[in-house]
Structure formats: structure tokens, C-alpha cells
Design a protein around this motif. Structure first.
Motif, PDB file in Angstrom:
ATOM      1  N   CYS A  43      88.122 -66.139  12.337  1.00 15.46           N
ATOM      2  CA  CYS A  43      87.415 -66.829  13.408  1.00 15.46           C
ATOM      3  C   CYS A  43      86.020 -67.186  12.905  1.00 15.46           C
ATOM      4  N   ALA A  44      85.424 -68.144  13.547  1.00 12.71           N
ATOM      5  CA  ALA A  44      84.097 -68.603  13.153  1.00 12.71           C
ATOM      6  C   ALA A  44      83.466 -69.329  14.322  1.00 12.71           C
ATOM      7  N   ARG A  45      82.180 -69.494  14.266  1.00 11.59           N
ATOM      8  CA  ARG A  45      81.486 -70.235  15.301  1.00 11.59           C
ATOM      9  C   ARG A  45      80.896 -71.509  14.722  1.00 11.59           C
ATOM     10  N   ARG A  46      80.750 -72.486  15.580  1.00 11.72           N
ATOM     11  CA  ARG A  46      80.061 -73.695  15.150  1.00 11.72           C
ATOM     12  C   ARG A  46      78.610 -73.329  14.883  1.00 11.72           C
ATOM     13  N   LEU A  47      78.064 -73.866  13.814  1.00 11.22           N
ATOM     14  CA  LEU A  47      76.729 -73.477  13.396  1.00 11.22           C
ATOM     15  C   LEU A  47      75.629 -74.179  14.175  1.00 11.22           C
ATOM     16  N   ARG A  48      76.035 -75.062  15.076  1.00  8.58           N
ATOM     17  CA  ARG A  48      75.030 -75.756  15.883  1.00  8.58           C
ATOM     18  C   ARG A  48      75.331 -75.517  17.354  1.00  8.58           C
ATOM     19  N   LEU A  49      74.281 -75.391  18.132  1.00  8.91           N
ATOM     20  CA  LEU A  49      74.427 -75.240  19.576  1.00  8.91           C
ATOM     21  C   LEU A  49      74.757 -76.581  20.205  1.00  8.91           C
ATOM     22  N   GLY A  50      75.283 -76.525  21.435  1.00 10.53           N
ATOM     23  CA  GLY A  50      75.535 -77.768  22.136  1.00 10.53           C
ATOM     24  C   GLY A  50      76.970 -77.883  22.583  1.00 10.53           C
TER      25      GLY A  50
ATOM     26  N   LEU B 227      87.711 -73.865  20.740  1.00  9.41           N
ATOM     27  CA  LEU B 227      87.427 -73.778  22.172  1.00  9.41           C
ATOM     28  C   LEU B 227      85.965 -74.081  22.388  1.00  9.41           C
ATOM     29  N   ASP B 228      85.657 -74.974  23.327  1.00 12.41           N
ATOM     30  CA  ASP B 228      84.260 -75.359  23.521  1.00 12.41           C
ATOM     31  C   ASP B 228      83.520 -74.339  24.372  1.00 12.41           C
ATOM     32  N   ILE B 229      82.217 -74.574  24.562  1.00 13.63           N
ATOM     33  CA  ILE B 229      81.384 -73.579  25.243  1.00 13.63           C
ATOM     34  C   ILE B 229      81.759 -73.424  26.708  1.00 13.63           C
ATOM     35  N   ARG B 230      82.323 -74.461  27.290  1.00 19.61           N
ATOM     36  CA  ARG B 230      82.731 -74.365  28.689  1.00 19.61           C
ATOM     37  C   ARG B 230      84.040 -73.610  28.848  1.00 19.61           C
ATOM     38  N   GLY B 231      84.746 -73.468  27.734  1.00 22.58           N
ATOM     39  CA  GLY B 231      86.057 -72.830  27.802  1.00 22.58           C
ATOM     40  C   GLY B 231      87.118 -73.727  28.384  1.00 22.58           C
ATOM     41  N   ALA B 232      86.826 -75.014  28.491  1.00 26.81           N
ATOM     42  CA  ALA B 232      87.746 -75.938  29.141  1.00 26.81           C
ATOM     43  C   ALA B 232      88.444 -76.856  28.147  1.00 26.81           C
TER      44      ALA B 232
ATOM     45  N   ARG C 282      79.234 -80.140  21.907  1.00 29.43           N
ATOM     46  CA  ARG C 282      80.206 -80.688  20.977  1.00 29.43           C
ATOM     47  C   ARG C 282      80.929 -79.574  20.261  1.00 29.43           C
ATOM     48  N   CYS C 283      82.200 -79.763  19.993  1.00 30.63           N
ATOM     49  CA  CYS C 283      82.998 -78.739  19.312  1.00 30.63           C
ATOM     50  C   CYS C 283      83.571 -79.329  18.044  1.00 30.63           C
ATOM     51  N   GLY C 284      83.137 -78.830  16.908  1.00 37.04           N
ATOM     52  CA  GLY C 284      83.608 -79.342  15.631  1.00 37.04           C
ATOM     53  C   GLY C 284      82.724 -78.834  14.514  1.00 37.04           C
TER      54      GLY C 284
END
Length: 123
Positions: free
Chosen positions: A96-103, A51-56, A105-107
Motif C-alpha cells: 500500500c502507499a499514499r499519494r505524495l500530494r494532498l488534494g 481510493l480517494d480522500i472522500r472514500g467515494a 485528485r487520486c493518482g
């Protein structure tokens, strides 16, 4: 310092449903792309959903499309995975985990793994 805690895993019958939760501390999950992963016995870890930061924008593995839904509650700083019509092949440890980079992009790369929660689906 524990940052992600997964809960909700259980043993269920095929066709059943579960909702996994991933509670975050130390950071705000809505600031990161978040993902769910699983590892079956004797197999490598595989991505299930993100799920990306926008939740969309969401992504699902082909094997779970139409059955799993990822979501989050910003007020509770918690990520969820609703799993319906579970199959024995869904058995595994879910992380669960988070992407290690901000921004936006989701991956990859993902990190800050939780301890996991076990899902067992019997036929």
C-alpha cells in the motif's frame, strides 16, 4: 519511522479469498488518496486499486475489476483490499502507499511504501 504496515497475505487455492490490511501511523489515511500495488516475481510493480480522500471514488486495474474491493476504516486508520475469486496470476507482493500530494485528485505520484505482504495463489 514505519508509516504503513501491510498484513493479511497468505497462500491460498485458486478461487479463494483474502483481505489485506494496511495500518497507517504518523498520518491520517483519509487525508490522502491511497493505493494498493503488487509486484509479481520478475515483473515491475503495478497499480491494483486506489481510493480517494472522500472514500467515494475508486479505481481498479482491469485484471481485478469485479473481484477486488478497496475500502478503509477511518476509526482504525486502516486501508483494506478484499480479494475474491483469486487466480494464480494474482500472486505477488502487495504494497500500500499514499499519494505524495494532498488534494482531491487520486493518482501518481505514490510513495511512503510499506514492506509488503505476500499473496500466493496456487491452481
Amino acid at each position: 519511522q514505519v508509516q504503513l504496515v501491510e498484513t493479511g497475505g497468505e497462500s491460498v487455492q485458486s478461487g479463494g479469498s483474502l483481505r489485506l490490511s494496511c495500518a497507517a501511523s504518523a498520518y491520517t489515511i483519509s487525508s490522502y488518496c491511497m493505493g494498493w500495488f503488487r509486484q509479481a516475481p520478475g515483473k515491475g510493480r503495478e497499480g491494483v486499486s486506489s481510493l480517494d480522500i472522500r472514500g467515494a471514488n475508486t479505481w481498479y486495474a482491469d485484471s481485478v475489476k469485479g473481484r477486488f474491493t478497496i475500502s478503509r476504516d477511518n476509526a482504525k486508520n486502516t486501508l483494506y483490499l478484499q480479494m475474491n475469486n483469486l487466480k494464480p496470476e494474482d500472486t505477488g507482493m502487495y504494497y500500500c502507499a499514499r499519494r505524495l500530494r494532498l488534494g482531491p485528485r487520486c493518482g501518481s505520484p505514490f510513495g511512503n511504501w510499506g514492506q509488503g505482504t505476500q499473496v500466493t495463489v496456487s491452481s
